[in-house]
Design an enzyme around this catalytic site. Structure first.
Site, PDB file in Angstrom:
ATOM      1  N   ASP A 149       0.861  -1.184   0.000  1.00 39.36           N
ATOM      2  CA  ASP A 149       0.000   0.000   0.000  1.00 39.36           C
ATOM      3  C   ASP A 149       0.895   1.230   0.000  1.00 39.36           C
ATOM      4  O   ASP A 149       1.490   1.561   1.041  1.00 39.36           O
ATOM      5  CB  ASP A 149      -0.908   0.020   1.235  1.00 39.36           C
ATOM      6  N   LYS A 222      -6.807   3.107  -3.432  1.00 41.63           N
ATOM      7  CA  LYS A 222      -7.295   3.079  -2.055  1.00 41.63           C
ATOM      8  C   LYS A 222      -7.559   4.506  -1.629  1.00 41.63           C
ATOM      9  O   LYS A 222      -6.798   5.411  -1.967  1.00 41.63           O
ATOM     10  CB  LYS A 222      -6.206   2.415  -1.192  1.00 41.63           C
ATOM     11  N   LYS A 258     -10.260   0.127  -2.752  1.00 44.51           N
ATOM     12  CA  LYS A 258     -10.250  -0.160  -1.320  1.00 44.51           C
ATOM     13  C   LYS A 258     -10.576   1.103  -0.534  1.00 44.51           C
ATOM     14  O   LYS A 258      -9.721   1.968  -0.383  1.00 44.51           O
ATOM     15  CB  LYS A 258      -8.874  -0.704  -0.900  1.00 44.51           C
TER      16      LYS A 258
END
Lengths: 322, 292
Positions: A149, A222, A258
């Site tokens: 991430d 995300k 996400k």
């Protein structure tokens, strides 16, 4: 219409022309549509399905300065058996930790099928040199992380230096793919790109950042780090879902989404699933393409699941603290 | 020009709602039922609480528990005393509502309710000395047993609209528990007025949550709720319902108080003793090493 985006990133001017050529987002309309989709009522068997699906999509996350190896191991145990008393509860999708704790998580999750995600690139601010960010990423990948991430450089994005953001993402993507030190993980790690929408100010910027991240090769986009408020709001998630839908239509590549941070209740999680189904389509209703970055929501999902199974209201005393 | 009579003034009717978390919400279900006087005249519409209202009330009681149980017993006693003062100040209103409900000598009943609150308020900082102890043990230890509040208590109040309600709620909260009360279904209006008294008397929101409606409908949900720690079935007259509630309460080992019909000492109407106080206390025993 499958378009080639090969030349889009050739220069800052080209990238800027492309991103600013994206249609603008009608803020009021987006807010209203997201709110309207949040009013759907999901009950009984559909709710039971939705709860199980949401559990399978959870990225169980601990990103505190006070994280210890013991806490990570405890969280991994919970990831594999969210409710130890009920073996029918599915596993979560992944656990998400800082790079130095990846080895702990990999050890604890070996053979379970739960993935290990790691934040990297000077998380959560992203304020460091590219070398440091790449080294940070390699540290996590070599320790065995399945997913990285990364955070984008919001400062560069907001000042219009899109090429810098683009090149950082491609460099990190390369670092994810190359290392492959751990056995069985030679293919490298998936890359999730954190846009930190709470700092991007407008929905137009969210749409641009989504496209930028997807063009640069991100496997997931995300919403947030979880350290900034507002985090994963419904309209922002909806704008990102529209972006991945349009990107699939334009290029044939499916990118995941996400939302992370601020999702605390089962109701919120189910609203997110409704949003996914209505905006991107049911192709995204899989843990491969949609994740919920949250940890407190898991206990609420488990409590709701137990309520549906036993017919009595569940209490937080019977689930782990985290 | 002749003077015209002013038209008869329309009374401002009160909307009777639930009392959850210090607020007065309508029932989540939107249902209500007609409350009649003992002579069968229409008095008002009261909310008919649903299981979701019970769930919300338990959440509010749980939220309030930390602060209320952490307050000093002296402080809790003062707040109970304040409730008694406020109740006394609304004596006429309560007496009128009790008269409608068919209570004999309503003024005396209100006085008895005030006296009962004062009685329990006085116990707040003394019960630990009675129910707890310093235990003589061998070895270099100081050993104490101290009574601690159980947690969230679900209470089915007796059918007596005011004195019954006060007699079961006051001993529960004075020791530091928080509670969800199902008020008398037949005569809920004094309970709603008591909620207004509670809301204006320094009692933190959520310590007492009052639901009006059918105990038969709500009590099993409270009895089965895993976040409820104790159950007071004093107001359940149907033995079948009481047994069903006890069975549901066994799931997470709730403390259950269900007075036997013949047991005068356990009856709320008897002279109050400490039994209702100690019923919802848990005694914790601590070994503490003394300096050697």
């Amino acid at each position: 219409m499958t378009t080639s985006f090969a030349d889009v990133a050739s220069s800052n001017v080209a990238l800027r022309t492309f991103l600013h050529g994206l249609p603008g987002v009608d803020r009021v309309g987006a807010d209203q549509r997201a709110a309207m989709l949040g009013t759907r009522s999901v009950k009984t068997t559909a709710k039971a399905e939705a709860i199980d699906l949401a559990i399978r999509m959870v990225d169980l996350t601990t990103l505190e300065g006070a994280d210890t190896p013991g806490k990570v191991r405890a969280m991994c145990a919970k990831a594999v058996h969210p409710d130890p008393a009920d073996p029918a509860v599915p596993k979560v999708a992944a656990v998400c930790v800082y790079p130095d704790l990846v080895a702990q998580a990999v050890g604890a999750l070996a053979g379970s099928g739960v993935k290990v995600a790691s934040v990297a690139t000077a998380f959560p601010s992203g304020r460091s040199s590219l070398d440091v960010k790449v080294a940070d990423t390699r540290l996590a990948v070599e320790a065995g992380a399945d997913e990285i991430d990364m955070v984008i450089d919001r400062g560069a994005f907001l000042s219009g230096d899109y090429v810098k953001v683009f090149e950082e993402i491609t460099a990190i993507k390369e670092a994810c793919g190359r290392a492959g030190g751990a056995p069985g993980k030679e293919h490298g790690a998936h890359l999730k790109v954190i846009l930190e929408t709470g700092e991007l100010a407008t929905y137009d910027n969210v749409r641009r950042a989504s496209w930028l991240a997807m063009l640069a090769g991100g496997d997931f986009i995300k919403t947030s780090t979880g350290k900034v408020q507002p985090a994963a709001t419904f309209p922002v998630t909806m704008v990102m879902l529209e972006a991945v839908r349009d990107f699939l239509a334009a290029t044939g590549r499916a990118v995941g989404v996400k939302p992370a941070g601020g999702i605390r209740t089962t109701k919120d999680a189910i609203k997110m699933l409704v949003l996914v189904n209505e905006v991107a389509g049911d192709g995204w209703l899989t843990p491969d393409l949609f994740r919920l970055g949250a940890s407190s929501v898991l206990n609420d999902l488990l409590m709701q699941r137990q309520k549906m199974a036993t017919g009595r209201y569940a209490g937080p005393d019977y689930f782990t603290l985290d | 020009m002749s003077r015209t009579e002013s038209p008869a003034r329309l009374a401002v009717r009160k909307t009777y709602k639930l009392y959850i978390g210090g607020a007065f919400p309508r029932s989540e279900s939107g249902r209500s039922y007609a409350v009649t006087s003992s002579k069968g005249e229409f008095l008002a519409n009261a909310s008919r609480a649903s299981r979701k209202d019970a769930r919300d009330a338990v959440a509010a009681a749980r939220k309030a528990f930390g602060g209320w149980s952490g307050a000093t017993p002296y402080n809790r006693g003062q707040i109970l005393y304040r409730i008694a003062e406020m109740l006394e100040g609304r004596r006429a209103q309560f007496a009128a509502e009790l008269a409608d409900a068919g209570t004999k000598r309503p003024g005396d009943v209100v006085d008895a309710a005030v006296d009962r609150l004062v009685w329990y308020a006085g116990w707040s900082d003394k019960i630990a000395a009675v129910a707890g102890s310093a235990n003589p043990v061998a070895g270099p230890y100081f050993n104490i047993s101290s009574p601690e509040p159980t947690g969230v208590v679900a209470v089915v109040a007796p059918d007596d609209p005011l004195l019954g309600l006060v007699s079961v709620v006051a001993p529960v909260i004075v020791t530091g528990n928080t509670c969800v009360v199902v008020a008398s279904e037949r005569a809920p209006l004094p309970a709603v007025t008591l909620a207004e008294v509670l809301a204006t008397s320094d009692l933190p929101g959520g310590v007492v949550n009052i639901l009006t409606g059918s105990a038969k409908e709500i009590a099993p949900w409270l009895a089965g709720h895993m976040d409820v720690n104790a159950l007071d079935l004093t107001g359940v007259s149907d033995p079948g319902l009481a047994v069903a509630c006890e069975e549901a309460a066994a799931e997470n080992l709730k403390r259950v108080l269900r007075p036997a019909p013949a047991d005068r000492a356990d009856d709320w109407a008897a002279d109050p003793g400490t039994r209702r106080l100690t019923a919802f206390l848990e005694t914790k025993t601590v070994w503490h090493p003394t300096g050697i």
